[in-house]
Design a protein around this motif. Sequence first.
Motif, PDB file in Angstrom:
ATOM      1  N   UNK A 153      12.233  15.719  -8.446  1.00 57.88           N
ATOM      2  CA  UNK A 153      11.537  14.712  -7.645  1.00 57.88           C
ATOM      3  C   UNK A 153      10.623  15.383  -6.615  1.00 57.88           C
ATOM      4  N   UNK A 154      11.152  16.384  -5.917  1.00 59.33           N
ATOM      5  CA  UNK A 154      10.408  17.054  -4.855  1.00 59.33           C
ATOM      6  C   UNK A 154       9.102  17.645  -5.375  1.00 59.33           C
ATOM      7  N   UNK A 155       9.182  18.444  -6.425  1.00 54.06           N
ATOM      8  CA  UNK A 155       7.982  19.137  -6.895  1.00 54.06           C
ATOM      9  C   UNK A 155       6.986  18.195  -7.556  1.00 54.06           C
ATOM     10  N   UNK A 156       7.471  17.101  -8.116  1.00 53.80           N
ATOM     11  CA  UNK A 156       6.558  16.098  -8.658  1.00 53.80           C
ATOM     12  C   UNK A 156       5.797  15.404  -7.527  1.00 53.80           C
ATOM     13  N   UNK A 157       6.451  15.197  -6.389  1.00 52.69           N
ATOM     14  CA  UNK A 157       5.851  14.500  -5.249  1.00 52.69           C
ATOM     15  C   UNK A 157       4.981  15.404  -4.379  1.00 52.69           C
ATOM     16  N   UNK A 158       5.211  16.678  -4.435  1.00 48.45           N
ATOM     17  CA  UNK A 158       4.583  17.604  -3.499  1.00 48.45           C
ATOM     18  C   UNK A 158       3.057  17.535  -3.492  1.00 48.45           C
TER      19      UNK A 158
ATOM     20  N   UNK B 276       0.875  -1.168   0.000  1.00 48.49           N
ATOM     21  CA  UNK B 276       0.000   0.000   0.000  1.00 48.49           C
ATOM     22  C   UNK B 276       0.919   1.227   0.000  1.00 48.49           C
ATOM     23  N   UNK B 277       0.532   2.332  -0.635  1.00 43.62           N
ATOM     24  CA  UNK B 277       1.379   3.530  -0.593  1.00 43.62           C
ATOM     25  C   UNK B 277       1.691   3.939   0.849  1.00 43.62           C
ATOM     26  N   UNK B 278       2.900   4.414   1.072  1.00 43.26           N
ATOM     27  CA  UNK B 278       3.365   4.748   2.415  1.00 43.26           C
ATOM     28  C   UNK B 278       3.553   6.252   2.587  1.00 43.26           C
ATOM     29  N   UNK B 279       2.851   6.816   3.554  1.00 42.79           N
ATOM     30  CA  UNK B 279       3.033   8.230   3.895  1.00 42.79           C
ATOM     31  C   UNK B 279       4.450   8.485   4.406  1.00 42.79           C
ATOM     32  N   UNK B 280       4.977   7.544   5.195  1.00 40.32           N
ATOM     33  CA  UNK B 280       6.340   7.687   5.716  1.00 40.32           C
ATOM     34  C   UNK B 280       7.341   7.801   4.569  1.00 40.32           C
ATOM     35  N   UNK B 281       7.178   6.936   3.583  1.00 40.23           N
ATOM     36  CA  UNK B 281       8.091   6.937   2.434  1.00 40.23           C
ATOM     37  C   UNK B 281       8.021   8.278   1.698  1.00 40.23           C
ATOM     38  N   UNK B 282       6.820   8.743   1.428  1.00 43.58           N
ATOM     39  CA  UNK B 282       6.657  10.028   0.741  1.00 43.58           C
ATOM     40  C   UNK B 282       7.318  11.148   1.539  1.00 43.58           C
ATOM     41  N   UNK B 283       7.026  11.207   2.820  1.00 42.52           N
ATOM     42  CA  UNK B 283       7.585  12.263   3.657  1.00 42.52           C
ATOM     43  C   UNK B 283       9.110  12.217   3.727  1.00 42.52           C
ATOM     44  N   UNK B 284       9.670  11.015   3.889  1.00 35.63           N
ATOM     45  CA  UNK B 284      11.130  10.897   3.954  1.00 35.63           C
ATOM     46  C   UNK B 284      11.779  11.280   2.627  1.00 35.63           C
ATOM     47  N   UNK B 285      11.155  10.906   1.530  1.00 35.36           N
ATOM     48  CA  UNK B 285      11.695  11.278   0.219  1.00 35.36           C
ATOM     49  C   UNK B 285      11.652  12.792   0.023  1.00 35.36           C
ATOM     50  N   UNK B 286      10.558  13.422   0.426  1.00 40.39           N
ATOM     51  CA  UNK B 286      10.470  14.882   0.346  1.00 40.39           C
ATOM     52  C   UNK B 286      11.556  15.528   1.195  1.00 40.39           C
ATOM     53  N   UNK B 287      11.747  15.022   2.425  1.00 41.68           N
ATOM     54  CA  UNK B 287      12.770  15.586   3.313  1.00 41.68           C
ATOM     55  C   UNK B 287      14.167  15.448   2.696  1.00 41.68           C
ATOM     56  N   UNK B 288      14.510  14.249   2.212  1.00 40.63           N
ATOM     57  CA  UNK B 288      15.842  14.033   1.643  1.00 40.63           C
ATOM     58  C   UNK B 288      16.058  14.931   0.418  1.00 40.63           C
ATOM     59  N   UNK B 289      15.036  15.079  -0.409  1.00 38.82           N
ATOM     60  CA  UNK B 289      15.168  15.942  -1.592  1.00 38.82           C
ATOM     61  C   UNK B 289      15.292  17.407  -1.198  1.00 38.82           C
ATOM     62  N   UNK B 290      14.523  17.835  -0.210  1.00 39.72           N
ATOM     63  CA  UNK B 290      14.637  19.222   0.259  1.00 39.72           C
ATOM     64  C   UNK B 290      16.044  19.482   0.803  1.00 39.72           C
ATOM     65  N   UNK B 291      16.593  18.522   1.522  1.00 36.69           N
ATOM     66  CA  UNK B 291      17.949  18.668   2.037  1.00 36.69           C
ATOM     67  C   UNK B 291      18.955  18.775   0.894  1.00 36.69           C
ATOM     68  N   UNK B 292      18.789  17.948  -0.134  1.00 38.32           N
ATOM     69  CA  UNK B 292      19.673  18.025  -1.307  1.00 38.32           C
ATOM     70  C   UNK B 292      19.534  19.371  -2.016  1.00 38.32           C
ATOM     71  N   UNK B 293      18.315  19.890  -2.058  1.00 39.52           N
ATOM     72  CA  UNK B 293      18.095  21.182  -2.703  1.00 39.52           C
ATOM     73  C   UNK B 293      18.760  22.317  -1.936  1.00 39.52           C
ATOM     74  N   UNK B 294      18.808  22.215  -0.612  1.00 40.72           N
ATOM     75  CA  UNK B 294      19.423  23.287   0.182  1.00 40.72           C
ATOM     76  C   UNK B 294      20.934  23.134   0.273  1.00 40.72           C
TER      77      UNK B 294
END
Length: 175
Positions: free
Chosen positions: A129-134, A97-115
């Motif tokens: 990746x970040x803006x596609x997932x947002x 089943x889709x995972x909220x944890x996975x989505x959130x962690x991926x957003x966090x890691x991408x935001x960190x890479x962006x900064x």
Amino acid sequence: MQQPNIRFDHLIKMTDDTGILEHGLGSLPRRKEGYSTDDQARALWVCLEWLGRCGEQTDKQLLSLAEKYLAFLLWAQEEDGRFYNNFAYDRSREPEQPSDDCLGRCLWACALAMTRRPSVSISLAAENIFFKALGQVWNQRYPRGWAYSLAAIGLLKRAGLADEKMIGLAGTPAV
């Protein structure tokens, strides 16, 4: 200032040409357990946190690992922005089943890479990746996913890389 004596042997040992394996037995990867996308996000996060702190040789290793983990996120992302989380060692998808944890962690890691912007290619891929997932943030149901997602948005906002309109929060209904 003296460089910390941090070694990443275990991270390197658990990583193959696809990404970091989900489980190990001691220091040995358990290939039959396969891969998880949220583990790739965690591993990317580790690399980004330590880049620039351990010396040139280690930085080269960490940058190479970060690229591998980010490439996995790019591969695991669905067209609608969600991430498929569980893969067998042969790279086939396992039932889930889709995972909220996975989505959130991926957003966090991408935001960190962006900064952190460790390289142009990492920054560009992370932003894509970040803006596609947002848009999937509004479909989350569980607090841990919300927390990672909000932390990622906050990180970008504090870094001056996002405003309400840019991240799609303007005019959206209150949750």
